[in-house]
Scaffold this motif. Structure first.
Motif, PDB file in Angstrom:
ATOM      1  N   ILE A  17       0.869  -1.310  -0.080  1.00 61.22           N
ATOM      2  CA  ILE A  17      -0.088  -0.048   0.185  1.00 61.22           C
ATOM      3  C   ILE A  17       0.851   1.137  -0.072  1.00 61.22           C
ATOM      4  CG2 ILE A  17      -1.891   1.215   1.098  1.00 61.22           C
ATOM      5  CD1 ILE A  17      -2.277  -1.458   2.630  1.00 61.22           C
ATOM      6  N   LEU A  18       0.683   2.080  -1.145  1.00 62.49           N
ATOM      7  CA  LEU A  18       1.762   3.319  -1.163  1.00 62.49           C
ATOM      8  C   LEU A  18       0.688   4.461  -0.802  1.00 62.49           C
ATOM      9  CD1 LEU A  18       3.476   2.062  -4.434  1.00 62.49           C
ATOM     10  CD2 LEU A  18       4.366   2.366  -2.337  1.00 62.49           C
ATOM     11  N   GLU A  19       1.306   5.415  -0.162  1.00 67.38           N
ATOM     12  CA  GLU A  19       0.442   6.794   0.088  1.00 67.38           C
ATOM     13  C   GLU A  19       1.293   7.634  -0.104  1.00 67.38           C
ATOM     14  OE1 GLU A  19      -1.393   6.522   3.959  1.00 67.38           O
ATOM     15  OE2 GLU A  19      -3.101   5.550   3.114  1.00 67.38           O
ATOM     16  N   PHE A  20       0.803   8.746  -0.438  1.00 71.02           N
ATOM     17  CA  PHE A  20       1.887  10.045  -1.043  1.00 71.02           C
ATOM     18  C   PHE A  20       1.455  11.341  -0.244  1.00 71.02           C
ATOM     19  CE2 PHE A  20       0.838   6.991  -4.390  1.00 71.02           C
ATOM     20  CZ  PHE A  20       2.127   6.676  -4.981  1.00 71.02           C
ATOM     21  N   ALA A  21       2.543  12.178  -0.385  1.00 67.10           N
ATOM     22  CA  ALA A  21       2.277  13.535   0.278  1.00 67.10           C
ATOM     23  C   ALA A  21       1.192  14.242  -0.224  1.00 67.10           C
ATOM     24  CB  ALA A  21       3.550  14.355   0.453  1.00 67.10           C
ATOM     25  N   PRO A  22       0.468  14.906   0.649  1.00 64.52           N
ATOM     26  CA  PRO A  22      -0.764  15.630   0.177  1.00 64.52           C
ATOM     27  C   PRO A  22      -0.463  16.602  -0.849  1.00 64.52           C
ATOM     28  CG  PRO A  22      -0.723  15.668   2.766  1.00 64.52           C
ATOM     29  CD  PRO A  22       0.528  15.064   2.146  1.00 64.52           C
ATOM     30  N   ALA A  23       0.754  17.409  -0.721  1.00 65.34           N
ATOM     31  CA  ALA A  23       1.010  18.178  -1.991  1.00 65.34           C
ATOM     32  C   ALA A  23       1.029  17.430  -3.323  1.00 65.34           C
ATOM     33  CB  ALA A  23       2.418  18.906  -1.727  1.00 65.34           C
ATOM     34  N   ASP A  24       1.428  16.247  -3.328  1.00 67.89           N
ATOM     35  CA  ASP A  24       1.585  15.491  -4.522  1.00 67.89           C
ATOM     36  C   ASP A  24       0.026  15.230  -5.087  1.00 67.89           C
ATOM     37  OD1 ASP A  24       4.138  15.212  -4.387  1.00 67.89           O
ATOM     38  OD2 ASP A  24       3.991  12.972  -3.450  1.00 67.89           O
ATOM     39  N   LYS A  25      -1.170  15.413  -4.392  1.00 68.64           N
ATOM     40  CA  LYS A  25      -2.448  15.036  -4.738  1.00 68.64           C
ATOM     41  C   LYS A  25      -2.926  13.951  -5.701  1.00 68.64           C
ATOM     42  CE  LYS A  25      -3.201  19.975  -5.105  1.00 68.64           C
ATOM     43  NZ  LYS A  25      -3.319  21.117  -6.090  1.00 68.64           N
ATOM     44  N   GLU A  26      -2.079  12.791  -5.067  1.00 69.67           N
ATOM     45  CA  GLU A  26      -2.283  11.419  -5.781  1.00 69.67           C
ATOM     46  C   GLU A  26      -2.967  10.603  -4.763  1.00 69.67           C
ATOM     47  OE1 GLU A  26      -1.619  10.414  -8.567  1.00 69.67           O
ATOM     48  OE2 GLU A  26      -0.295  11.952  -9.417  1.00 69.67           O
ATOM     49  N   PRO A  27      -3.817   9.874  -4.973  1.00 66.21           N
ATOM     50  CA  PRO A  27      -4.592   8.992  -4.297  1.00 66.21           C
ATOM     51  C   PRO A  27      -3.739   7.726  -3.778  1.00 66.21           C
ATOM     52  CG  PRO A  27      -5.312   8.552  -6.492  1.00 66.21           C
ATOM     53  CD  PRO A  27      -4.482   9.749  -6.453  1.00 66.21           C
ATOM     54  N   PRO A  28      -4.091   7.119  -2.684  1.00 65.73           N
ATOM     55  CA  PRO A  28      -3.234   5.737  -2.304  1.00 65.73           C
ATOM     56  C   PRO A  28      -3.480   4.558  -3.364  1.00 65.73           C
ATOM     57  CG  PRO A  28      -4.554   6.637  -0.306  1.00 65.73           C
ATOM     58  CD  PRO A  28      -4.970   7.713  -1.625  1.00 65.73           C
ATOM     59  N   VAL A  29      -2.612   4.131  -3.454  1.00 63.91           N
ATOM     60  CA  VAL A  29      -2.322   2.888  -4.598  1.00 63.91           C
ATOM     61  C   VAL A  29      -2.007   1.573  -3.887  1.00 63.91           C
ATOM     62  CG1 VAL A  29      -1.496   2.171  -6.667  1.00 63.91           C
ATOM     63  CG2 VAL A  29      -1.855   4.439  -6.404  1.00 63.91           C
ATOM     64  N   VAL A  30      -2.743   0.469  -4.220  1.00 62.01           N
ATOM     65  CA  VAL A  30      -2.052  -0.885  -3.801  1.00 62.01           C
ATOM     66  C   VAL A  30      -1.504  -1.741  -4.908  1.00 62.01           C
ATOM     67  CG1 VAL A  30      -2.762  -3.192  -3.021  1.00 62.01           C
ATOM     68  CG2 VAL A  30      -4.116  -0.878  -2.123  1.00 62.01           C
ATOM     69  N   TYR A  31      -0.439  -2.084  -4.810  1.00 56.34           N
ATOM     70  CA  TYR A  31       0.378  -3.016  -5.819  1.00 56.34           C
ATOM     71  C   TYR A  31       0.368  -4.188  -5.468  1.00 56.34           C
ATOM     72  CZ  TYR A  31       4.193  -4.679  -8.541  1.00 56.34           C
ATOM     73  OH  TYR A  31       4.746  -5.601  -9.537  1.00 56.34           O
ATOM     74  N   VAL A  32      -0.125  -5.260  -6.480  1.00 57.19           N
ATOM     75  CA  VAL A  32      -0.066  -6.756  -6.096  1.00 57.19           C
ATOM     76  C   VAL A  32       0.642  -7.309  -7.249  1.00 57.19           C
ATOM     77  CG1 VAL A  32      -1.499  -8.713  -5.825  1.00 57.19           C
ATOM     78  CG2 VAL A  32      -2.501  -6.457  -5.044  1.00 57.19           C
TER      79      VAL A  32
END
Length: 226
Positions: free
Chosen positions: A160-175
């Protein structure tokens, strides 16, 4: 992952590749989906991962070499060495001085006993894990056999990857797909489910101190087996 989400991730990786030689050197060594993951991994603020083998970010060179050498498609020593170099290079995100990645690794106990590269390689690898687990930005906990199967099934590896708020990217799960296609999950309700299963694994995992003791004890057993 949706077409829109894949396009955003691909564009982000392309932007990094334009300025980062360590990304462009990947070339055709890995799948496009995994190349995308490496780009997102570098941009992530936090990582929560469940693994049933030592994750690439925490592998020693010898352990990484043994895993690549075991794959039937990797025969040339030069290609294996390049893959090992890339894997070790990825680890800089954990030790960089500016905003190192905050990583939580939930590692199944089977990874401590599955012999990769021989007893000497395993002994060094397990001590490496124990030492890395003392870093302030890394949480490493073993999920023991005694915990059984979370939710009653074997859910496999995920990150589960989460990014800084400034990046404005939603969390992503990589399988990682292993023998099939890799999967990216970004629907909020599906990401939430992965957070829920991670929470249940975390609830039944050993604490950090007990984990380090177990790793060092397993390392001694491999040392005595040489």
């Amino acid at each position: 992952m949706t077409d829109h989400g894949q396009a955003k991730a691909a564009i982000g990786l392309a932007d990094q590749a334009a300025t980062r030689p360590d990304i462009t050197q990947i070339g055709g060594l890995f799948s496009n989906a995994f190349n995308m993951y490496i780009g997102m991994e570098r941009s992530a603020r936090t990582l929560v991962t469940y693994q049933e083998q030592v994750p690439g970010l925490l592998q020693t060179a010898d352990y990484a070499r043994a895993t690549f050498a075991a794959f039937p498609g990797f025969k040339e020593p030069e290609d294996i060495d390049r893959r090992v170099d890339i894997r070790l290079g990825r680890q800089a995100i954990l030790t960089r001085k500016l905003s190192p990645l905050k990583a939580e690794v939930l590692l199944h106990e089977s990874a401590l006993h599955r012999v990769v590269g021989g007893p000497s390689v395993m002994a060094v690898q397990l001590r490496h894990l124990a030492d890395f687990g003392t870093r302030p930005n890394i949480t490493l906990r073993v999920h023991p056999y005694s915990a059984g199967m979370t939710w009653g099934f074997l859910h496999g590896h995920f990150a589960i990857l989460e990014f800084a708020p400034a990046d404005k990217e939603p969390p992503v799960v990589y399988v990682e797909g292993r023998l099939a296609s890799d999967l990216y999950v970004e629907r909020p309700e599906e990401v939430r489910r992965y957070h829920e299963v991670a929470a249940d694994i975390r609830r039944t995992a050993l604490d950090e101190t007990t984990t380090r003791d177990l790793l060092r004890r397993a390392a001694r057993e491999f040392e005595n087996a040489r």
